[in-house]
Design an enzyme around this catalytic site. Structure first.
Site, PDB file in Angstrom:
ATOM      1  N   LYS A  30       0.533 -81.746  50.450  1.00 40.16           N
ATOM      2  CA  LYS A  30      -0.305 -82.521  49.521  1.00 40.16           C
ATOM      3  C   LYS A  30      -1.353 -81.616  48.901  1.00 40.16           C
ATOM      4  O   LYS A  30      -2.121 -80.967  49.605  1.00 40.16           O
ATOM      5  CB  LYS A  30      -0.975 -83.677  50.271  1.00 40.16           C
ATOM      6  CG  LYS A  30      -1.820 -84.566  49.377  1.00 40.16           C
ATOM      7  CD  LYS A  30      -2.180 -85.853  50.067  1.00 40.16           C
ATOM      8  CE  LYS A  30      -3.060 -86.728  49.218  1.00 40.16           C
ATOM      9  NZ  LYS A  30      -3.416 -87.983  49.908  1.00 40.16           N
TER      10      LYS A  30
ATOM     11  N   ASN B  21      -4.575 -85.163  45.750  1.00 34.98           N
ATOM     12  CA  ASN B  21      -5.697 -85.649  46.555  1.00 34.98           C
ATOM     13  C   ASN B  21      -6.868 -86.004  45.620  1.00 34.98           C
ATOM     14  O   ASN B  21      -6.690 -86.053  44.401  1.00 34.98           O
ATOM     15  CB  ASN B  21      -6.087 -84.558  47.571  1.00 34.98           C
ATOM     16  CG  ASN B  21      -6.572 -85.155  48.883  1.00 34.98           C
ATOM     17  OD1 ASN B  21      -7.425 -86.060  48.866  1.00 34.98           O
ATOM     18  ND2 ASN B  21      -6.066 -84.674  49.986  1.00 34.98           N
TER      19      ASN B  21
ATOM     20  N   SER C  97      -7.941 -81.823  51.196  1.00 31.95           N
ATOM     21  CA  SER C  97      -9.137 -82.657  51.306  1.00 31.95           C
ATOM     22  C   SER C  97     -10.368 -81.796  51.045  1.00 31.95           C
ATOM     23  O   SER C  97     -10.487 -80.700  51.586  1.00 31.95           O
ATOM     24  CB  SER C  97      -9.249 -83.265  52.698  1.00 31.95           C
ATOM     25  OG  SER C  97     -10.541 -83.800  52.863  1.00 31.95           O
TER      26      SER C  97
ATOM     27  N   ASN D  29     -15.617 -90.296  48.590  1.00 39.14           N
ATOM     28  CA  ASN D  29     -15.636 -90.313  50.059  1.00 39.14           C
ATOM     29  C   ASN D  29     -15.814 -88.916  50.601  1.00 39.14           C
ATOM     30  O   ASN D  29     -15.337 -87.937  50.035  1.00 39.14           O
ATOM     31  CB  ASN D  29     -14.363 -90.969  50.603  1.00 39.14           C
ATOM     32  CG  ASN D  29     -13.259 -89.963  50.904  1.00 39.14           C
ATOM     33  OD1 ASN D  29     -13.234 -89.348  51.981  1.00 39.14           O
ATOM     34  ND2 ASN D  29     -12.352 -89.789  49.951  1.00 39.14           N
TER      35      ASN D  29
ATOM     36  N   PHE E 165     -12.025 -86.578  57.869  1.00 35.22           N
ATOM     37  CA  PHE E 165     -10.937 -86.728  58.864  1.00 35.22           C
ATOM     38  C   PHE E 165     -11.417 -87.397  60.155  1.00 35.22           C
ATOM     39  O   PHE E 165     -11.148 -86.917  61.259  1.00 35.22           O
ATOM     40  CB  PHE E 165     -10.307 -85.367  59.223  1.00 35.22           C
ATOM     41  CG  PHE E 165      -9.547 -84.689  58.126  1.00 35.22           C
ATOM     42  CD1 PHE E 165      -9.208 -85.349  56.949  1.00 35.22           C
ATOM     43  CD2 PHE E 165      -9.137 -83.358  58.272  1.00 35.22           C
ATOM     44  CE1 PHE E 165      -8.486 -84.706  55.933  1.00 35.22           C
ATOM     45  CE2 PHE E 165      -8.425 -82.707  57.265  1.00 35.22           C
ATOM     46  CZ  PHE E 165      -8.106 -83.387  56.099  1.00 35.22           C
TER      47      PHE E 165
ATOM     48  N   ASN F  43     -13.266 -82.450  52.112  1.00 36.66           N
ATOM     49  CA  ASN F  43     -14.297 -82.778  53.098  1.00 36.66           C
ATOM     50  C   ASN F  43     -14.190 -82.024  54.417  1.00 36.66           C
ATOM     51  O   ASN F  43     -14.893 -82.331  55.361  1.00 36.66           O
ATOM     52  CB  ASN F  43     -14.295 -84.289  53.351  1.00 36.66           C
ATOM     53  CG  ASN F  43     -14.506 -85.056  52.061  1.00 36.66           C
ATOM     54  OD1 ASN F  43     -15.403 -84.722  51.291  1.00 36.66           O
ATOM     55  ND2 ASN F  43     -13.664 -86.038  51.802  1.00 36.66           N
ATOM     56  N   THR F  44     -13.283 -81.064  54.486  1.00 40.55           N
ATOM     57  CA  THR F  44     -13.209 -80.182  55.652  1.00 40.55           C
ATOM     58  C   THR F  44     -13.405 -78.779  55.110  1.00 40.55           C
ATOM     59  O   THR F  44     -12.617 -78.321  54.282  1.00 40.55           O
ATOM     60  CB  THR F  44     -11.843 -80.335  56.369  1.00 40.55           C
ATOM     61  OG1 THR F  44     -11.754 -81.661  56.886  1.00 40.55           O
ATOM     62  CG2 THR F  44     -11.686 -79.332  57.498  1.00 40.55           C
TER      63      THR F  44
HETATM   64  C1  LIG Z   1     -11.788 -93.259  51.528  1.00 39.39           C
HETATM   65  C2  LIG Z   1     -10.652 -92.311  51.295  1.00 39.39           C
HETATM   66  C3  LIG Z   1     -10.146 -91.580  52.363  1.00 39.39           C
HETATM   67  C4  LIG Z   1      -9.092 -90.698  52.156  1.00 39.39           C
HETATM   68  N1  LIG Z   1      -8.583 -90.007  53.228  1.00 39.39           N
HETATM   69  C5  LIG Z   1      -7.531 -89.190  53.053  1.00 39.39           C
HETATM   70  C6  LIG Z   1      -6.956 -88.499  54.151  1.00 39.39           C
HETATM   71  O1  LIG Z   1      -7.384 -88.639  55.290  1.00 39.39           O
HETATM   72  N2  LIG Z   1      -5.925 -87.663  53.900  1.00 39.39           N
HETATM   73  C7  LIG Z   1      -5.390 -87.481  52.649  1.00 39.39           C
HETATM   74  O2  LIG Z   1      -4.432 -86.739  52.481  1.00 39.39           O
HETATM   75  N3  LIG Z   1      -5.907 -88.143  51.590  1.00 39.39           N
HETATM   76  C8  LIG Z   1      -6.948 -88.983  51.771  1.00 39.39           C
HETATM   77  N4  LIG Z   1      -7.464 -89.658  50.693  1.00 39.39           N
HETATM   78  C9  LIG Z   1      -6.909 -89.397  49.346  1.00 39.39           C
HETATM   79  C10 LIG Z   1      -5.884 -90.451  48.922  1.00 39.39           C
HETATM   80  O3  LIG Z   1      -4.770 -90.447  49.767  1.00 39.39           O
HETATM   81  C11 LIG Z   1      -5.426 -90.190  47.472  1.00 39.39           C
HETATM   82  O4  LIG Z   1      -4.761 -88.953  47.422  1.00 39.39           O
HETATM   83  C12 LIG Z   1      -6.596 -90.154  46.481  1.00 39.39           C
HETATM   84  O5  LIG Z   1      -7.568 -91.108  46.828  1.00 39.39           O
HETATM   85  C13 LIG Z   1      -6.134 -90.416  45.041  1.00 39.39           C
HETATM   86  O6  LIG Z   1      -5.505 -91.670  44.931  1.00 39.39           O
HETATM   87  P1  LIG Z   1      -6.266 -93.010  44.449  1.00 39.39           P
HETATM   88  O7  LIG Z   1      -6.970 -92.683  43.176  1.00 39.39           O
HETATM   89  O8  LIG Z   1      -5.168 -94.031  44.324  1.00 39.39           O
HETATM   90  O9  LIG Z   1      -7.232 -93.361  45.535  1.00 39.39           O
HETATM   91  C14 LIG Z   1      -8.529 -90.550  50.861  1.00 39.39           C
HETATM   92  C15 LIG Z   1      -9.037 -91.297  49.801  1.00 39.39           C
HETATM   93  C16 LIG Z   1     -10.081 -92.179  49.989  1.00 39.39           C
HETATM   94  C17 LIG Z   1     -10.611 -92.970  48.829  1.00 39.39           C
END
Ligand SMILES: Cc1cc2nc3c(=O)[nH]c(=O)nc-3n(C[C@H](O)[C@H](O)[C@H](O)COP(=O)(O)O)c2cc1C
Length: 348
Positions: free
Chosen positions: A224, A253, A182, A118, A122, A184-185
């Site tokens: 985080k 993350n 993240s 992704n 934000f 992406n920022t």
């Molecule tokens: C589509 C998407 C959007 C995410 N957006 C955020 C976010 O806004 N803030 C954040 O701290 N982590 C965000 N994450 C990260 C997740 O909270 C998590 O840390 C990461 O995906 C690893 O866990 P997972 O393998 O269970 O997905 C996002 C993950 C995905 C897949």
């Protein structure tokens, strides 16, 4: 078995026909609707009889599994996630001002790898809108509010964005998660370097004290972190977190590494990779952090949990709680039920 657990295997192929972001929007809508119609009833009791709460961060969690940030960025369905069986829900990332995020497409399923890339960036309605929703909610389940900076706020002024969000979220949050990881920022992850993180956490801890005095209630502050840190960087973060008496750490993350998905047709999409390719790496980071942090500082483990065994490995590595995002997409709500059944880790 509750209705939702029986329905998910039928729903999944339909959702996977849609593009990933549309599927995500529909999931949240359907979940809210299902909750309003009482269709989630029994989903949480499928985890077995109620057990004594788990005490972490001065809070009492009904089970160890939470919804990771990003799934419900705008706090649209907090009580519904709770009804699905989650012991806590982390909303956000929220920024001071609303922002649309990156252009679409920005969300990709790597189905064969049980992974997601992704680059949402934000997209969120702004902290005030989410706070207003949290003020109106009926439920009492634990909610963390994950905060970040706007994409156009330069890193020199990032602290101001986090302080703005901390102040706004404080009255409605059970804990606050500071997202500096993240991918992406632009430049966000640079805040993980020793001097910027010392300044950021120092300022936020001071503000937390002021807010605690004003509201008569101390809300824990967590940071985080990314999985793409070497052991020197992890140790330096742990040193700062210990010095500043941070309340907890969320690890991890998404990753910018593509090693585990090399050759996949979507591997070169820019963004953060989550799901199965992250399982081992995030557990390694949890272990390294656990060794470097005081035992009293809890870790929330997240990254590639697709089975209850994956969750158990993170608890064994030293996490006090876990969170899932991508696992829910691929395995459905049965994953939440299975993790919620796990025995409680030692103290914290
Ligand atoms: C589509 C998407 C959007 C995410 N957006 C955020 C976010 O806004 N803030 C954040 O701290 N982590 C965000 N994450 C990260 C997740 O909270 C998590 O840390 C990461 O995906 C690893 O866990 P997972 O393998 O269970 O997905 C996002 C993950 C995905 C897949």
């Amino acid at each position: 078995m509750s209705l939702i657990h029986r329905l998910y295997p039928l729903l999944r192929p339909l959702l996977f026909q849609l593009d990933a972001e549309t599927a995500h929007e529909w999931t949240v809508k359907l979940l809210k609707m299902g909750h309003a119609l009482g269709m989630l009833e029994g989903a949480d009791s499928d985890a077995g009889p109620a057990r004594p709460p788990i005490k972490v961060l001065g809070l009492e969690f009904p089970n160890v599994v939470g919804l990771a940030a990003g799934m419900d960025k705008s706090a649209a369905a907090v009580d519904a996630w709770g009804a699905l069986g989650f012991g806590f829900v982390e909303v956000g990332t929220l920024t001071p001002r609303p922002q649309p995020g990156n252009p679409t497409p920005r969300l990709f399923r790597l189905i064969e790898k049980e992974a997601i890339i992704n680059r949402m960036g934000f997209n969120n309605p702004g902290i005030q809108a989410a706070v207003a929703r949290l003020e109106r909610r009926q439920g009492t389940g634990i909610v963390g509010v994950n905060i970040g900076k706007n994409f156009d706020t330069p890193n020199e002024n990032a602290v101001d964005d986090y302080v703005t969000c901390l102040r706004a979220a404080y009255p409605v949050a059970d804990y606050i998660a500071v997202n500096i990881s993240s991918p992406n920022t632009k430049g966000l992850r640079d805040l993980q370097a020793e001097e910027p993180i010392r300044r950021l956490v120092g300022t936020l801890k001071e503000e937390q004290q002021r807010l605690a005095a004003r509201h008569g209630d101390k809300k824990p502050l967590l940071v985080k972190i990314a999985p793409d840190l070497d052991s020197t960087q992890i140790d330096s973060l742990a040193r700062v977190f210990t010095e500043q008496q941070l309340d907890g750490v969320i690890a991890t993350n998404t990753t910018i590494s593509r090693e585990a998905v090399a050759g996949h047709r979507l591997a070169d999409e820019t963004g953060g990779l989550s799901g199965a390719p992250l399982t081992t790496r995030s557990t390694e980071v949890i272990s390294a952090l656990r060794a470097a942090l005081p035992a009293s500082m809890p870790i929330i483990g997240v990254g590639g949990i697709l089975t209850a065994d994956h969750a158990q490995a993170k608890l064994d590595a030293g996490a006090a709680l876990v969170q899932v995002y991508t696992g829910l997409v691929y395995r459905g709500p049965a994953l939440v039920r299975d993790i919620a059944k796990l025995a409680v880790p030692g103290k914290n």
